[in-house]
Design a protein around this motif. Structure first.
Motif, PDB file in Angstrom:
ATOM      1  N   THR A  70       0.841  -1.200   0.000  1.00  0.00           N
ATOM      2  CA  THR A  70       0.000   0.000   0.000  1.00  0.00           C
ATOM      3  C   THR A  70       0.876   1.250   0.000  1.00  0.00           C
ATOM      4  OG1 THR A  70      -1.740  -1.135   1.229  1.00  0.00           O
ATOM      5  CG2 THR A  70      -1.788   1.271   1.232  1.00  0.00           C
ATOM      6  N   LEU A  71       0.588   2.160  -0.917  1.00  0.00           N
ATOM      7  CA  LEU A  71       1.310   3.428  -1.013  1.00  0.00           C
ATOM      8  C   LEU A  71       0.543   4.488  -0.231  1.00  0.00           C
ATOM      9  CD1 LEU A  71       3.642   5.052  -2.443  1.00  0.00           C
ATOM     10  CD2 LEU A  71       1.922   5.607  -4.200  1.00  0.00           C
ATOM     11  N   THR A  72       1.271   5.270   0.568  1.00  0.00           N
ATOM     12  CA  THR A  72       0.667   6.331   1.366  1.00  0.00           C
ATOM     13  C   THR A  72       1.314   7.661   1.019  1.00  0.00           C
ATOM     14  OG1 THR A  72       0.271   4.788   3.191  1.00  0.00           O
ATOM     15  CG2 THR A  72       0.169   7.138   3.697  1.00  0.00           C
ATOM     16  N   PHE A 125       7.845  -6.744   6.671  1.00  0.00           N
ATOM     17  CA  PHE A 125       9.015  -6.970   7.521  1.00  0.00           C
ATOM     18  C   PHE A 125      10.239  -7.137   6.639  1.00  0.00           C
ATOM     19  CE2 PHE A 125      11.854  -9.532  10.154  1.00  0.00           C
ATOM     20  CZ  PHE A 125      11.805  -8.842  11.348  1.00  0.00           C
ATOM     21  N   GLN A 126      11.185  -6.201   6.746  1.00  0.00           N
ATOM     22  CA  GLN A 126      12.292  -6.160   5.801  1.00  0.00           C
ATOM     23  C   GLN A 126      13.638  -6.523   6.402  1.00  0.00           C
ATOM     24  OE1 GLN A 126      12.086  -5.582   2.382  1.00  0.00           O
ATOM     25  NE2 GLN A 126       9.928  -5.900   2.898  1.00  0.00           N
ATOM     26  N   ARG A 127      13.682  -6.884   7.657  1.00  0.00           N
ATOM     27  CA  ARG A 127      14.969  -7.234   8.249  1.00  0.00           C
ATOM     28  C   ARG A 127      15.427  -8.598   7.756  1.00  0.00           C
ATOM     29  NH1 ARG A 127      16.973  -2.479  10.104  1.00  0.00           N
ATOM     30  NH2 ARG A 127      15.327  -1.329  11.121  1.00  0.00           N
ATOM     31  N   ASP A 128      16.739  -8.763   7.636  1.00  0.00           N
ATOM     32  CA  ASP A 128      17.295  -9.996   7.103  1.00  0.00           C
ATOM     33  C   ASP A 128      18.376 -10.496   8.057  1.00  0.00           C
ATOM     34  OD1 ASP A 128      18.009 -12.124   5.608  1.00  0.00           O
ATOM     35  OD2 ASP A 128      18.820 -11.005   3.917  1.00  0.00           O
ATOM     36  N   LEU A 129      18.266 -11.751   8.456  1.00  0.00           N
ATOM     37  CA  LEU A 129      19.230 -12.349   9.367  1.00  0.00           C
ATOM     38  C   LEU A 129      20.352 -13.058   8.632  1.00  0.00           C
ATOM     39  CD1 LEU A 129      19.536 -12.709  12.500  1.00  0.00           C
ATOM     40  CD2 LEU A 129      18.498 -14.955  12.220  1.00  0.00           C
ATOM     41  N   ALA A 130      20.268 -13.146   7.325  1.00  0.00           N
ATOM     42  CA  ALA A 130      21.234 -13.939   6.562  1.00  0.00           C
ATOM     43  C   ALA A 130      22.660 -13.454   6.773  1.00  0.00           C
ATOM     44  CB  ALA A 130      20.876 -13.916   5.082  1.00  0.00           C
ATOM     45  N   ILE A 131      22.862 -12.134   6.828  1.00  0.00           N
ATOM     46  CA  ILE A 131      24.212 -11.615   6.949  1.00  0.00           C
ATOM     47  C   ILE A 131      24.815 -12.013   8.282  1.00  0.00           C
ATOM     48  CG2 ILE A 131      23.381  -9.411   7.845  1.00  0.00           C
ATOM     49  CD1 ILE A 131      26.482 -10.008   5.641  1.00  0.00           C
ATOM     50  N   VAL A 132      23.996 -12.019   9.353  1.00  0.00           N
ATOM     51  CA  VAL A 132      24.496 -12.420  10.671  1.00  0.00           C
ATOM     52  C   VAL A 132      24.901 -13.884  10.661  1.00  0.00           C
ATOM     53  CG1 VAL A 132      23.902 -12.658  13.109  1.00  0.00           C
ATOM     54  CG2 VAL A 132      23.104 -10.679  11.823  1.00  0.00           C
ATOM     55  N   LEU A 133      24.047 -14.736  10.104  1.00  0.00           N
ATOM     56  CA  LEU A 133      24.353 -16.160  10.050  1.00  0.00           C
ATOM     57  C   LEU A 133      25.572 -16.434   9.172  1.00  0.00           C
ATOM     58  CD1 LEU A 133      20.766 -17.693   9.806  1.00  0.00           C
ATOM     59  CD2 LEU A 133      22.157 -17.285  11.829  1.00  0.00           C
ATOM     60  N   VAL A 181      -4.292  12.689   3.811  1.00  0.00           N
ATOM     61  CA  VAL A 181      -3.593  11.473   3.431  1.00  0.00           C
ATOM     62  C   VAL A 181      -4.421  10.723   2.407  1.00  0.00           C
ATOM     63  CG1 VAL A 181      -4.598  10.221   5.395  1.00  0.00           C
ATOM     64  CG2 VAL A 181      -2.536   9.326   4.294  1.00  0.00           C
ATOM     65  N   VAL A 182      -3.743  10.111   1.450  1.00  0.00           N
ATOM     66  CA  VAL A 182      -4.409   9.234   0.486  1.00  0.00           C
ATOM     67  C   VAL A 182      -3.632   7.929   0.422  1.00  0.00           C
ATOM     68  CG1 VAL A 182      -5.464  11.027  -0.931  1.00  0.00           C
ATOM     69  CG2 VAL A 182      -3.115  10.288  -1.422  1.00  0.00           C
ATOM     70  N   TYR A 183      -4.372   6.857   0.121  1.00  0.00           N
ATOM     71  CA  TYR A 183      -3.791   5.515   0.031  1.00  0.00           C
ATOM     72  C   TYR A 183      -4.064   4.939  -1.355  1.00  0.00           C
ATOM     73  CZ  TYR A 183      -4.104   6.047   5.126  1.00  0.00           C
ATOM     74  OH  TYR A 183      -4.014   6.519   6.401  1.00  0.00           O
ATOM     75  N   ALA A 184      -3.188   4.028  -1.772  1.00  0.00           N
ATOM     76  CA  ALA A 184      -3.378   3.365  -3.070  1.00  0.00           C
ATOM     77  C   ALA A 184      -2.712   1.999  -3.007  1.00  0.00           C
ATOM     78  CB  ALA A 184      -2.784   4.191  -4.207  1.00  0.00           C
ATOM     79  N   ARG A 185      -3.357   1.001  -3.603  1.00  0.00           N
ATOM     80  CA  ARG A 185      -2.737  -0.323  -3.731  1.00  0.00           C
ATOM     81  C   ARG A 185      -1.858  -0.291  -4.971  1.00  0.00           C
ATOM     82  NH1 ARG A 185      -4.883  -4.356  -0.654  1.00  0.00           N
ATOM     83  NH2 ARG A 185      -2.958  -5.399  -1.263  1.00  0.00           N
ATOM     84  N   HIS A 186      -0.711   0.325  -4.815  1.00  0.00           N
ATOM     85  CA  HIS A 186       0.178   0.537  -5.961  1.00  0.00           C
ATOM     86  C   HIS A 186       1.615   0.587  -5.451  1.00  0.00           C
ATOM     87  CE1 HIS A 186       1.738   2.051  -9.747  1.00  0.00           C
ATOM     88  NE2 HIS A 186       2.296   3.065  -9.120  1.00  0.00           N
ATOM     89  N   GLN A 187       2.536  -0.024  -6.196  1.00  0.00           N
ATOM     90  CA  GLN A 187       3.949  -0.023  -5.832  1.00  0.00           C
ATOM     91  C   GLN A 187       4.753   0.671  -6.935  1.00  0.00           C
ATOM     92  OE1 GLN A 187       5.550  -3.744  -4.298  1.00  0.00           O
ATOM     93  NE2 GLN A 187       3.494  -4.578  -4.082  1.00  0.00           N
ATOM     94  N   PRO A 188       5.094   1.946  -6.737  1.00  0.00           N
ATOM     95  CA  PRO A 188       5.873   2.657  -7.760  1.00  0.00           C
ATOM     96  C   PRO A 188       7.287   2.079  -7.860  1.00  0.00           C
ATOM     97  CG  PRO A 188       5.667   3.984  -5.777  1.00  0.00           C
ATOM     98  CD  PRO A 188       4.789   2.788  -5.572  1.00  0.00           C
ATOM     99  N   ALA A 197       4.951  13.544   2.610  1.00  0.00           N
ATOM    100  CA  ALA A 197       5.664  12.313   2.959  1.00  0.00           C
ATOM    101  C   ALA A 197       5.079  11.173   2.146  1.00  0.00           C
ATOM    102  CB  ALA A 197       5.545  12.021   4.455  1.00  0.00           C
ATOM    103  N   VAL A 198       5.956  10.410   1.506  1.00  0.00           N
ATOM    104  CA  VAL A 198       5.546   9.273   0.683  1.00  0.00           C
ATOM    105  C   VAL A 198       6.166   8.018   1.273  1.00  0.00           C
ATOM    106  CG1 VAL A 198       5.546   8.249  -1.610  1.00  0.00           C
ATOM    107  CG2 VAL A 198       5.418  10.733  -1.355  1.00  0.00           C
ATOM    108  N   SER A 199       5.368   6.990   1.481  1.00  0.00           N
ATOM    109  CA  SER A 199       5.890   5.737   2.028  1.00  0.00           C
ATOM    110  C   SER A 199       5.165   4.572   1.380  1.00  0.00           C
ATOM    111  CB  SER A 199       5.708   5.686   3.549  1.00  0.00           C
ATOM    112  OG  SER A 199       4.327   5.718   3.892  1.00  0.00           O
ATOM    113  N   LEU A 200       5.860   3.452   1.339  1.00  0.00           N
ATOM    114  CA  LEU A 200       5.310   2.211   0.800  1.00  0.00           C
ATOM    115  C   LEU A 200       5.420   1.146   1.866  1.00  0.00           C
ATOM    116  CD1 LEU A 200       4.216   0.569  -1.647  1.00  0.00           C
ATOM    117  CD2 LEU A 200       6.610   0.007  -2.155  1.00  0.00           C
TER     118      LEU A 200
END
Length: 843
Positions: free
Chosen positions: A510-512, A696-704, A664-671, A689-692
């Motif tokens: 969702t784009l905000t 959950f974007q954290r990645d544990l691969a680098i730690v492992l 604020v406006v919302y859209a189901r769109h990924q620019p 302010a624009v946010s998408l």
């Protein structure tokens, strides 16, 4: 001592390969640590080192504050005396005359302002640092050294740092009023090549400084400023920066937990170095057995034999520490300009570097300690007769090891309720007990060799026959594995808890677009610009509540009844109508639509609803934090199962006395490029302010991967050192096997079997040893998120009770199964199995 060192130096030259191996093992930690210390010290530009970019050639820098009195000043930071010491909002600005009255008579002042400014880019604006001052004044000498061009001489002229990417003669537009100024010079920001800044005359760049509330002044005083001068400024809410105030910087004291953490790190480095280098010193003992036996036959005492071997540790440890420190310091200095934009004067923290060098020297001596003891026990007659004369230690009673192990486990369980540093300290105690138990474990597991095929059975039996040599390598592998498993369990548990607790306000994807503080006319332009840049995309409006004074009201859901320690959720609420409900649900839900029309809140997380009602915290400029109101609520299913937001109907918000504005406006769109869309819309207003919502974007691969890489180096290093030592002991047995007709592959299998046994036993015991402190670490890190907040920034709902323990089975499996197999394959592949001469043996 001179004779001992001369003997050690001669032997080191004779066995260059072994000498290099020992020096690398001892010197590598020294090199890395000294390099890191030097890099950090040089890249960190302290206030004292960077004083020229604040003072220039002035004697004193005076800065305004928001306080009517500064009670304490540290460096250039002022601390108010009480919470009520804030300056009234309508207070008159401090004038240069008032400042001069607080300084030495005859002082000269020039004003300056610091802040930021919007610079028009190809698309949108770039928000950069700005300073307003006349750089032609002698007091500013050194603040911004000129690289090319000249300093500004008129209000429509500026200078810039190279990082802005503009050159001489370029015209740039600054501030939202799009004032056009010309670049007449490029200046250096001292000690930081990546700093982006624009410098011009006062009143040109920063519109908010035109009301007289400037940043401060530079002062030229008849005599050097004193601390008393600074205190006179503090009495009226001013901060004075000078050489006198630099001397008042507070000393940084290490807390108890930091000291414990450093002590544990030092202990682990020394222990791992000793366990890895110990077998390498034993190789030298094996090669020098005849030389030592001759010395003993000529009257040399056991103490003298031990001293010769200890001299090896002193010589090689000292040489390795010295060479590694020089290389580490040089490498740290060379890497600063390559890896850091902040580069201060070259600085070597000599006391920490000398401490690390001493640590390397001690590691070398301690690593040679066990071989020195064995040198005093060797059978002189057997060595001179051509047989192995190394004494074998008895099986002993592992009482001390058991006591330390039990104490370590008990301390770890207790530490699970305190702090991460204490968990590691307790784990080190238990690990020390296991190191003492390893020889007994080698003896015990060696009895299982009867079930193995011939070649691996010979390899295991040889490892057990030289138990002290094998135990050192197994202990090194065990320590590396235990550390990797412990840290892996802790971070994996925190990751799993954060992942499972993640909740979003809107469905993923969702784009905000929002402008919380824009007025109606500006918002209309923003929405129109957003629609133009998103053709064909359906924008659904949301509302924001404001109080009677027009201040924004923040609404957050409460679930304290489900988790008393959690408080409000970390995400807010949505306010909108049926169209917004359809967007967040991804479908038409007649039940939820009816409830929303009736003034009920639609909740997508059942834990927030109690007795059919939702509690909402609200705060604004005129309402105190902690105010709560309740609204009827129903639980519905969102389009995304990870969504835990709330949709409030406008009527329910208005009923509490708040007005609503569409901001604020919302859209189901990924620019394709969210940042570019932000810059495009920022042209209309800086408040946009624009946010998408990307989940959950954290990645544990680098730690492992880091843990796996460290375990790989240490496990294979310890195993290969042990198998290199074993090659000398196995020569007679391999020669006998070849003499009776065994193929060359048999010798490779013997070596591979021993390598697999050492790595496998160490990895297995290490995995078990790391599990207990790993669970304790996971408990600490997930019950309070510990001191390693990798995932705290995510929107989480902390579990109501207990902690999360999640074992990274892929890491454990790779270490326990994969690394021993790899060690066996590599050792077997590079084993020397050429024809060996039979050794004559006495019977």
């Amino acid at each position: 001592m001179r004779a001992l060192l001369r003997i050690s130096r001669r032997d080191a030259r004779r066995a260059k390969g072994r000498t290099a191996l020992i020096m690398v093992m001892i010197g590598l930690p020294v090199l890395v640590i000294t390099g890191v210390f030097t890099f950090a010290a040089t890249a960190d530009v302290t206030l004292r080192e960077g004083i020229v970019r604040k003072l220039g050639a002035a004697d004193l820098r005076v800065m305004t504050t928001e306080y009517d009195r500064v009670a304490e000043q540290y460096g250039d930071i002022g601390v108010p005396g009480t919470e009520e010491s804030g300056r009234p909002a309508n207070a008159a600005p401090t004038t240069a005359a008032e400042v001069a009255a607080r300084l030495q008579p005859g002082s000269r002042l020039i004003g300056f302002d610091e802040g930021s400014v919007d610079v028009r880019a190809d698309r949108g604006y770039d928000h950069v640092s700005a300073m307003e001052i006349d750089l032609r004044d002698p007091l500013t000498r050194g603040m911004r050294p000129l690289i090319e061009g000249r300093y500004p001489a008129a209000p429509d002229e500026v200078v810039v740092t190279p990082a802005l990417g503009r050159g001489l003669g370029d015209t740039i537009e600054v501030t939202r009023a799009e004032r056009r100024v010309r670049v007449v010079g490029v200046v250096e920001y001292p000690f930081n090549s990546e700093h982006v800044e624009v410098v011009g005359f006062r009143g040109v760049l920063m519109m908010d400084k035109r009301d007289g509330h400037g940043t401060g002044w530079l002062a030229d005083t008849p005599a050097p400023p004193t601390w008393a001068d600074t205190q006179r400024l503090n009495e009226v809410g001013l901060v004075g920066l000078s050489a006198a105030s630099l001397d008042r910087e507070p000393a940084m004291a290490l807390g108890t937990t930091a000291v414990v953490g450093i002590a544990v790190a030092v202990f682990m480095v020394v222990m791992e170095t000793v366990l890895l280098a110990g077998p390498a010193f034993a190789i030298g003992l094996r090669r020098r057995a005849t030389e030592l036996a001759v010395i003993a036959a000529q009257g040399g005492s056991k103490a003298q034999l031990r001293a010769i071997v200890l001299a090896d540790g002193l010589l090689l440890g000292g040489a390795a520490a010295l060479v590694a420190a020089v290389v580490g310091v040089a490498g740290g200095l060379l890497l600063v300009p390559l890896l850091s934009g902040s580069v201060g004067p070259p600085e070597v923290p000599w006391w920490p570097v000398l401490g690390v060098m001493a640590l390397g020297l001690v590691s070398g001596v301690v690593a040679a300690l066990v071989p020195a003891v064995l040198a005093g026990r060797q059978d002189t007659a057997a060595v001179l007769a051509g047989r192995s004369g190394t004494a074998r230690g008895g099986s002993g009673r592992p009482v001390l090891g058991l006591v330390l192990l039990v104490a370590g486990v008990a301390a770890t369980l207790y530490a699970s309720r305190t702090h991460e540093a204490w968990v590691f300290a307790a784990a080190a105690l238990g690990l020390l007990g296991l190191v003492a138990l390893v020889p007994s474990l080698v003896t015990l597991t060696g009895r299982l060799a009867v079930r193995l095929p011939l070649a691996p059975r010979l390899g295991v039996r040889d490892a057990v026959r030289h138990r002290m040599r094998t135990a050192s390598a197994v202990a090194a592998v065990m320590a590396a594995t235990a550390g990797a498993v412990t840290v892996g369990i802790g971070f994996n548990s925190q990751y799993v808890q954060a992942h499972d607790s993640f909740r979003s306000e809107t469905p993923i994807g969702t784009l905000t677009v929002s402008a919380r503080r824009a007025d109606d006319a500006t918002w209309t332009k923003i929405r129109q610009a957003a629609q133009e840049r998103l053709p064909g995309v359906r924008l659904v409006e949301g509302m924001q509540p404001v109080d009677a004074n027009g201040d924004l009201v923040v609404l957050v859901p409460d679930r304290s009844f489900a988790c008393p320690s959690c408080g409000p959720m970390l995400y807010g609420l949505l306010v909108g109508d049926q169209r917004l409900l359809e967007l967040v649900q991804g479908r038409r839900d007649p039940g939820a639509a009816t409830a929303l029309a009736e003034g009920k809140a639609v909740v997508f997380d059942p834990s927030m609803v109690r007795d059919g009602r939702l509690s909402v915290h609200f705060a604004s400029g005129t309402s105190a934090d902690g105010k709560v109101f309740k609204v009827p609520a129903v639980v519905a299913k969102a389009a995304d199962p990870r969504m835990g937001g709330v949709l409030l109907p406008p009527a329910a918000v208005r009923a509490k006395g708040f007005a609503l504005e569409e901001r604020v406006v919302y859209a189901r769109h990924q620019p394709k490029d969210v940042a570019l869309l932000q810059k495009d819309l920022a042209v209309v207003s800086a408040d946009v302010a624009v946010s998408l919502e990307d989940g959950f974007q954290r990645d544990l691969a680098i730690v492992l991967l880091v843990l796996m890489g460290g375990a790989l180096v240490l496990v294979l290093g310890g195993t290969f050192v042990a198998t290199a030592l074993a090659a000398a002991d196995l020569r007679p047995d391999l020669a006998t096997i070849a003499a009776v007709g065994a193929p060359s592959s048999t010798g490779r299998l013997v070596v591979a079997g021993q390598a697999g046994y050492i790595a496998g036993l160490g990895a297995l015991v290490g995995a078990v040893a790391g599990a207990v402190p790993g669970v304790a670490l996971a408990w600490v890190m997930t019950s309070k998120f510990g001191d390693y907040p990798m995932f705290v920034s995510q929107r989480m709902a902390e579990p109501a009770a207990g902690a999360t323990v999640a074992v990274p089975w892929s890491l454990v499996g790779a270490i326990v199964i994969g690394l021993p197999l790899l060690a066996a394959l590599v050792a077997g592949a590079f084993a020397r199995t050429r024809a060996l001469p039979l050794t004559r043996r006495l019977t």
